[in-house]
Design a protein around this motif. Structure first.
Motif, PDB file in Angstrom:
ATOM      1  N   ILE A  78      22.891  57.230  34.958  1.00  8.90           N
ATOM      2  CA  ILE A  78      23.772  57.038  35.889  1.00  8.90           C
ATOM      3  C   ILE A  78      25.009  56.402  35.470  1.00  8.90           C
ATOM      4  CG2 ILE A  78      24.566  56.216  38.181  1.00  8.90           C
ATOM      5  CD1 ILE A  78      21.367  56.372  39.060  1.00  8.90           C
ATOM      6  N   ILE A  79      24.944  55.330  34.690  1.00 13.81           N
ATOM      7  CA  ILE A  79      26.245  54.862  34.122  1.00 13.81           C
ATOM      8  C   ILE A  79      26.949  55.868  32.974  1.00 13.81           C
ATOM      9  CG2 ILE A  79      26.947  52.900  32.811  1.00 13.81           C
ATOM     10  CD1 ILE A  79      26.345  52.069  35.331  1.00 13.81           C
ATOM     11  N   GLN A  80      26.245  56.473  32.454  1.00 17.32           N
ATOM     12  CA  GLN A  80      26.985  57.313  31.435  1.00 17.32           C
ATOM     13  C   GLN A  80      27.439  58.581  32.248  1.00 17.32           C
ATOM     14  OE1 GLN A  80      23.533  58.769  28.895  1.00 17.32           O
ATOM     15  NE2 GLN A  80      24.175  57.007  27.358  1.00 17.32           N
ATOM     16  N   ALA A  81      27.000  59.022  33.185  1.00 15.74           N
ATOM     17  CA  ALA A  81      27.515  59.922  34.012  1.00 15.74           C
ATOM     18  C   ALA A  81      29.021  59.674  34.682  1.00 15.74           C
ATOM     19  CB  ALA A  81      26.698  60.530  35.166  1.00 15.74           C
ATOM     20  N   ARG A  82      28.764  58.476  35.135  1.00 11.67           N
ATOM     21  CA  ARG A  82      29.876  57.688  35.845  1.00 11.67           C
ATOM     22  C   ARG A  82      31.306  57.687  34.861  1.00 11.67           C
ATOM     23  NH1 ARG A  82      29.651  52.423  39.307  1.00 11.67           N
ATOM     24  NH2 ARG A  82      29.753  54.056  41.249  1.00 11.67           N
ATOM     25  N   GLU A  83      30.883  57.158  33.723  1.00  9.42           N
ATOM     26  CA  GLU A  83      31.845  57.137  32.361  1.00  9.42           C
ATOM     27  C   GLU A  83      32.375  58.321  32.249  1.00  9.42           C
ATOM     28  OE1 GLU A  83      30.032  52.980  30.457  1.00  9.42           O
ATOM     29  OE2 GLU A  83      29.979  54.919  29.423  1.00  9.42           O
ATOM     30  N   THR A  84      31.320  59.239  32.079  1.00  8.51           N
ATOM     31  CA  THR A  84      32.259  60.583  31.789  1.00  8.51           C
ATOM     32  C   THR A  84      33.034  61.282  32.877  1.00  8.51           C
ATOM     33  OG1 THR A  84      30.062  61.259  30.698  1.00  8.51           O
ATOM     34  CG2 THR A  84      31.625  63.036  31.262  1.00  8.51           C
ATOM     35  N   VAL A  85      32.696  61.006  34.290  1.00 15.24           N
ATOM     36  CA  VAL A  85      33.676  61.708  35.178  1.00 15.24           C
ATOM     37  C   VAL A  85      34.849  60.713  35.353  1.00 15.24           C
ATOM     38  CG1 VAL A  85      33.619  61.355  37.961  1.00 15.24           C
ATOM     39  CG2 VAL A  85      31.663  62.441  36.678  1.00 15.24           C
ATOM     40  N   GLU A  86      34.850  59.388  35.063  1.00 17.32           N
ATOM     41  CA  GLU A  86      35.968  58.450  35.067  1.00 17.32           C
ATOM     42  C   GLU A  86      37.156  58.954  34.017  1.00 17.32           C
ATOM     43  OE1 GLU A  86      34.192  54.774  37.472  1.00 17.32           O
ATOM     44  OE2 GLU A  86      34.572  54.690  35.447  1.00 17.32           O
ATOM     45  N   GLY A  87      36.389  59.404  32.888  1.00 20.77           N
ATOM     46  CA  GLY A  87      37.131  59.434  31.890  1.00 20.77           C
ATOM     47  C   GLY A  87      37.801  60.696  31.820  1.00 20.77           C
ATOM     48  N   ASN A  88      37.206  61.591  32.439  1.00 16.56           N
ATOM     49  CA  ASN A  88      37.839  63.097  32.712  1.00 16.56           C
ATOM     50  C   ASN A  88      38.758  63.185  34.070  1.00 16.56           C
ATOM     51  OD1 ASN A  88      36.889  63.757  30.290  1.00 16.56           O
ATOM     52  ND2 ASN A  88      34.886  64.542  31.065  1.00 16.56           N
ATOM     53  N   GLU A  89      38.910  62.184  34.659  1.00 17.70           N
ATOM     54  CA  GLU A  89      39.201  62.268  36.000  1.00 17.70           C
ATOM     55  C   GLU A  89      40.780  62.798  36.065  1.00 17.70           C
ATOM     56  OE1 GLU A  89      38.659  58.544  38.023  1.00 17.70           O
ATOM     57  OE2 GLU A  89      40.316  58.965  39.322  1.00 17.70           O
ATOM     58  N   ASN A  90      41.695  62.458  35.114  1.00 17.08           N
ATOM     59  CA  ASN A  90      43.014  63.055  35.001  1.00 17.08           C
ATOM     60  C   ASN A  90      43.316  64.051  34.000  1.00 17.08           C
ATOM     61  OD1 ASN A  90      44.065  61.645  37.298  1.00 17.08           O
ATOM     62  ND2 ASN A  90      44.394  60.054  35.870  1.00 17.08           N
ATOM     63  N   ARG A  91      42.095  64.504  33.309  1.00 16.06           N
ATOM     64  CA  ARG A  91      42.400  65.568  32.269  1.00 16.06           C
ATOM     65  C   ARG A  91      41.487  66.766  32.555  1.00 16.06           C
ATOM     66  NH1 ARG A  91      45.250  63.884  28.197  1.00 16.06           N
ATOM     67  NH2 ARG A  91      44.987  65.709  27.034  1.00 16.06           N
ATOM     68  N   TYR A  92      42.191  67.844  32.881  1.00 12.37           N
ATOM     69  CA  TYR A  92      41.542  69.169  32.960  1.00 12.37           C
ATOM     70  C   TYR A  92      41.780  70.126  31.957  1.00 12.37           C
ATOM     71  CZ  TYR A  92      41.517  66.721  37.521  1.00 12.37           C
ATOM     72  OH  TYR A  92      41.163  65.945  38.527  1.00 12.37           O
ATOM     73  N   SER A  93      40.771  71.040  31.645  1.00 11.96           N
ATOM     74  CA  SER A  93      40.953  71.953  30.579  1.00 11.96           C
ATOM     75  C   SER A  93      41.279  73.434  31.014  1.00 11.96           C
ATOM     76  CB  SER A  93      39.982  71.963  29.529  1.00 11.96           C
ATOM     77  OG  SER A  93      38.739  72.222  30.113  1.00 11.96           O
ATOM     78  N   PHE A  94      42.162  73.956  30.140  1.00 13.06           N
ATOM     79  CA  PHE A  94      42.404  75.513  30.417  1.00 13.06           C
ATOM     80  C   PHE A  94      42.146  76.267  29.473  1.00 13.06           C
ATOM     81  CE2 PHE A  94      45.374  78.880  30.909  1.00 13.06           C
ATOM     82  CZ  PHE A  94      44.772  79.581  32.290  1.00 13.06           C
ATOM     83  N   GLY A  95      41.028  76.897  29.038  1.00 15.68           N
ATOM     84  CA  GLY A  95      40.700  77.356  27.623  1.00 15.68           C
ATOM     85  C   GLY A  95      40.525  76.133  26.630  1.00 15.68           C
ATOM     86  N   ASP A  96      41.454  76.017  25.654  1.00 14.19           N
ATOM     87  CA  ASP A  96      41.621  75.222  24.661  1.00 14.19           C
ATOM     88  C   ASP A  96      42.714  74.193  24.846  1.00 14.19           C
ATOM     89  OD1 ASP A  96      40.689  77.672  22.099  1.00 14.19           O
ATOM     90  OD2 ASP A  96      39.349  76.380  23.080  1.00 14.19           O
ATOM     91  N   LEU A  97      43.164  74.510  26.069  1.00 13.18           N
ATOM     92  CA  LEU A  97      44.497  73.768  26.121  1.00 13.18           C
ATOM     93  C   LEU A  97      44.157  72.580  27.248  1.00 13.18           C
ATOM     94  CD1 LEU A  97      47.484  73.082  26.331  1.00 13.18           C
ATOM     95  CD2 LEU A  97      47.743  74.945  28.062  1.00 13.18           C
TER      96      LEU A  97
END
Length: 101
Positions: free
Chosen positions: A20-39
């Motif tokens: 649960i802690i690892q999943a939360r860190e992954t979500v919080e780490g990706n909160e403001n970054r979104y990918s579009f292909g390789d970009l």
């Protein structure tokens, strides 16, 4: 036998807690970054740029962040240029107005 059950329960509980802690860190780490292909698009930075001249910057930034998360793009400039990101231009509010600044 009771000690074995207690140890097994403790082991399973700790593994669940760690996952649960690892999943939360992954979500919080990706909160403001979104990918579009390789970009990789940094929605926070892009929306700050887009909303820098807005008369209501907090509202603009919140709406832009939602649109960026859904569309993985933000049009260039501080206003207009919707043709570069059709998804961003197509999102509307419940009232039928454009959602994205």
């Amino acid at each position: 036998m009771a000690i074995f059950k207690f140890l097994l329960f403790g082991l399973i509980s700790s593994l669940l807690f760690v996952s649960i802690i690892q999943a939360r860190e992954t979500v919080e780490g990706n909160e403001n970054r979104y990918s579009f292909g390789d970009l990789k698009i940094d929605c926070g930075a892009e929306c700050s740029r887009r909303c820098q001249l807005s008369s209501r910057p907090n509202l603009c930034h919140r709406a832009c962040g939602t649109c960026c998360a859904r569309c993985n793009c933000v049009p260039p400039g501080t206003y207009g240029n919707y043709e570069t990101c059709p998804c961003y231009a197509g999102l509307t509010t419940h009232g039928g107005r454009k959602k994205c600044p």
